[in-house]
Design a protein around this motif. Structure first.
Motif, mmCIF file in Angstrom:
data_model
loop_
_atom_site.group_PDB
_atom_site.id
_atom_site.type_symbol
_atom_site.label_atom_id
_atom_site.label_comp_id
_atom_site.label_asym_id
_atom_site.label_seq_id
_atom_site.Cartn_x
_atom_site.Cartn_y
_atom_site.Cartn_z
ATOM 1 N N LYS A 2 0.835 -1.183 0.000
ATOM 2 C CA LYS A 2 0.000 0.000 0.000
ATOM 3 C C LYS A 2 0.868 1.230 0.000
ATOM 4 O O LYS A 2 1.944 1.251 0.590
ATOM 5 C CB LYS A 2 -0.919 -0.021 1.228
ATOM 6 C CG LYS A 2 -1.917 -1.173 1.218
ATOM 7 C CD LYS A 2 -2.753 -1.166 2.467
ATOM 8 C CE LYS A 2 -3.705 -2.362 2.481
ATOM 9 N NZ LYS A 2 -4.467 -2.425 3.742
ATOM 10 N N GLU A 3 0.384 2.303 -0.640
ATOM 11 C CA GLU A 3 1.197 3.504 -0.767
ATOM 12 C C GLU A 3 1.406 4.211 0.555
ATOM 13 O O GLU A 3 2.492 4.700 0.825
ATOM 14 C CB GLU A 3 0.540 4.426 -1.789
ATOM 15 C CG GLU A 3 0.553 3.853 -3.196
ATOM 16 C CD GLU A 3 0.233 4.903 -4.228
ATOM 17 O OE1 GLU A 3 -0.847 4.800 -4.827
ATOM 18 O OE2 GLU A 3 1.051 5.806 -4.436
ATOM 19 N N VAL A 4 0.355 4.299 1.367
ATOM 20 C CA VAL A 4 0.436 4.930 2.677
ATOM 21 C C VAL A 4 -0.198 3.977 3.680
ATOM 22 O O VAL A 4 -1.359 3.604 3.518
ATOM 23 C CB VAL A 4 -0.292 6.289 2.698
ATOM 24 C CG1 VAL A 4 -0.191 6.915 4.074
ATOM 25 C CG2 VAL A 4 0.290 7.219 1.636
ATOM 26 N N GLU A 5 0.561 3.600 4.674
ATOM 27 C CA GLU A 5 0.071 2.627 5.644
ATOM 28 C C GLU A 5 0.021 3.221 7.037
ATOM 29 O O GLU A 5 0.961 3.891 7.479
ATOM 30 C CB GLU A 5 0.951 1.376 5.649
ATOM 31 C CG GLU A 5 0.911 0.607 4.339
ATOM 32 C CD GLU A 5 1.316 -0.835 4.489
ATOM 33 O OE1 GLU A 5 2.209 -1.273 3.758
ATOM 34 O OE2 GLU A 5 0.733 -1.533 5.349
ATOM 35 N N GLN A 6 -1.082 2.954 7.700
ATOM 36 C CA GLN A 6 -1.255 3.355 9.082
ATOM 37 C C GLN A 6 -1.859 2.181 9.849
ATOM 38 O O GLN A 6 -2.647 1.408 9.289
ATOM 39 C CB GLN A 6 -2.234 4.531 9.199
ATOM 40 C CG GLN A 6 -1.791 5.815 8.564
ATOM 41 C CD GLN A 6 -2.846 6.895 8.762
ATOM 42 O OE1 GLN A 6 -3.559 7.284 7.848
ATOM 43 N NE2 GLN A 6 -2.929 7.381 10.000
ATOM 44 N N ASN A 7 -1.528 2.072 11.113
ATOM 45 C CA ASN A 7 -2.171 1.095 11.976
ATOM 46 C C ASN A 7 -3.593 1.583 12.239
ATOM 47 O O ASN A 7 -3.794 2.717 12.659
ATOM 48 C CB ASN A 7 -1.394 0.991 13.297
ATOM 49 C CG ASN A 7 -1.910 -0.135 14.161
ATOM 50 O OD1 ASN A 7 -3.097 -0.416 14.194
ATOM 51 N ND2 ASN A 7 -1.008 -0.789 14.854
ATOM 52 N N SER A 8 -4.581 0.729 11.954
ATOM 53 C CA SER A 8 -5.964 1.188 12.050
ATOM 54 C C SER A 8 -6.424 1.428 13.482
ATOM 55 O O SER A 8 -7.394 2.152 13.721
ATOM 56 C CB SER A 8 -6.892 0.183 11.369
ATOM 57 O OG SER A 8 -6.820 -1.067 12.038
ATOM 58 N N GLY A 9 -5.705 0.821 14.446
ATOM 59 C CA GLY A 9 -6.085 0.991 15.839
ATOM 60 C C GLY A 9 -7.250 0.089 16.195
ATOM 61 O O GLY A 9 -7.453 -0.943 15.556
ATOM 62 N N PRO A 10 -8.008 0.444 17.257
ATOM 63 C CA PRO A 10 -7.925 1.725 17.944
ATOM 64 C C PRO A 10 -6.724 1.826 18.875
ATOM 65 O O PRO A 10 -6.292 0.857 19.448
ATOM 66 C CB PRO A 10 -9.236 1.774 18.726
ATOM 67 C CG PRO A 10 -9.588 0.348 18.977
ATOM 68 C CD PRO A 10 -9.071 -0.422 17.769
ATOM 69 N N LEU A 11 -6.202 3.049 18.944
ATOM 70 C CA LEU A 11 -5.159 3.384 19.885
ATOM 71 C C LEU A 11 -5.842 4.048 21.080
ATOM 72 O O LEU A 11 -6.506 5.054 20.923
ATOM 73 C CB LEU A 11 -4.152 4.354 19.240
ATOM 74 C CG LEU A 11 -3.079 4.938 20.149
ATOM 75 C CD1 LEU A 11 -2.170 3.835 20.656
ATOM 76 C CD2 LEU A 11 -2.286 6.016 19.415
ATOM 77 N N SER A 12 -5.695 3.428 22.224
ATOM 78 C CA SER A 12 -6.360 3.938 23.421
ATOM 79 C C SER A 12 -5.330 4.494 24.385
ATOM 80 O O SER A 12 -4.367 3.800 24.724
ATOM 81 C CB SER A 12 -7.155 2.811 24.098
ATOM 82 O OG SER A 12 -8.183 2.351 23.249
#
Lengths: 110, 114
Positions: free
Chosen positions: A2-12
C-alpha cells in the motif's frame, strides 16, 4: 504494498498521556506530508504539515519526518477526550493529489 | 475568511440516475480536488481541476466527471449511479501555486444510492 500505511487501531490512551501515531509511505519522491483529523461523520481537518526531515511542533502536536526511512509520525501531548477521532496521514508529490492512509482511530479516556 | 463550501449536504438517488455535486473553493484558491470516502475504503482521489483544466483523475470509471468554472467553483457529476457509489464526497481546495499545496476540505456531500 500500500502507498500509505497506518495502523488502524484503535489506539487507546488515558487523558493527559502522549499519543503516538505512525505512518509509512512507499513513494520515495513524496515531498509533502500532512496529518488530518476526522471526527465521525465530518470532513478531514488539517492539523499539521511537514516537508523537511526532523520535527515540527504546533501547540500540543509534533510531527516528525524521516524521509530515509519513509516514515512520518504525529505526537499528541496531554491528550484530551476531544482528541478522540480518526487521524489520517496523507502524502503528496508534485503534480499529484493527496494519497491517504486509511487512518488510525484514537480514543482518549477521561 | 469563508472555507470550502459544498452542496447539497445530503443527496438521495436511485440506481441509474445522475447526481450533481457542487463545490466552492476558498477565495483565492484555484485548485479543486474531489475525493470519495466510502465506508471502509478510506479517502480515494477522484479528480483534480486547476485553472479550469482537468489535471489528473484517479482510478474511477468515466461516468465520474466534472468541470471547473471561471470562478474556480467546481461540479462533480456521477452518471448511471450504482449502489456502491454511496459515499461521502469531499471537495478540497488549494492555492495551486505548486510546492506543498496544502489542501483544505469542505464539509462533504453524503450521497446515498437506493
Amino acid at each position: 504494498q500500500k502507498e500509505v500505511e497506518q495502523n488502524s487501531g484503535p489506539l487507546s490512551v488515558p487523558e493527559g498521556a502522549i499519543a503516538s501515531l505512525n505512518c509509512t509511505y512507499s513513494d520515495r519522491v513524496s515531498q509533502s506530508f500532512f496529518w488530518y483529523r476526522q471526527y465521525s461523520g465530518k470532513s478531514p481537518e488539517l492539523i499539521m504539515s511537514i516537508y523537511s526531515n526532523g520535527d515540527k511542533e504546533d501547540g500540543r502536536f509534533t510531527a516528525q519526518l524521516n524521509k530515509a526511512s519513509q516514515y512520518v509520525s504525529l505526537l499528541i501531548r496531554d491528550s484530551q477526550p476531544s482528541d478522540s477521532a480518526t487521524y489520517l496521514c496523507a502524502v503528496k508529490r508534485a503534480g499529484t493529489a493527496l494519497i491517504f492512509g486509511k487512518g488510525t482511530t484514537l480514543s482518549v479516556s477521561s | 475568511e469563508a472555507g470550502v463550501t459544498q452542496s447539497p449536504t445530503h443527496l438521495i438517488k436511485t440506481r441509474g440516475q445522475q447526481a450533481t455535486l457542487r463545490c466552492s473553493p476558498i477565495s483565492g484558491h484555484t485548485s479543486v480536488y474531489w475525493y470519495q470516502q466510502a465506508l471502509g475504503l478510506g479517502l480515494q482521489f477522484l479528480l483534480w481541476y486547476d485553472e479550469g483544466e482537468e489535471r489528473n483523475r484517479g482510478n474511477f470509471p468515466p461516468r465520474f466527471s466534472g468541470r471547473q468554472f471561471p470562478n474556480y467553483s467546481s461540479e462533480l457529476n456521477v452518471n448511471a449511479l450504482e449502489l456502491e457509489d454511496s459515499a461521502l464526497y469531499l471537495c478540497a481546495s488549494s492555492d495551486g501555486t505548486g510546492g506543498p499545496d496544502t489542501q483544505y476540505f469542505g464539509p462533504g456531500t453524503r450521497l446515498t444510492v437506493l
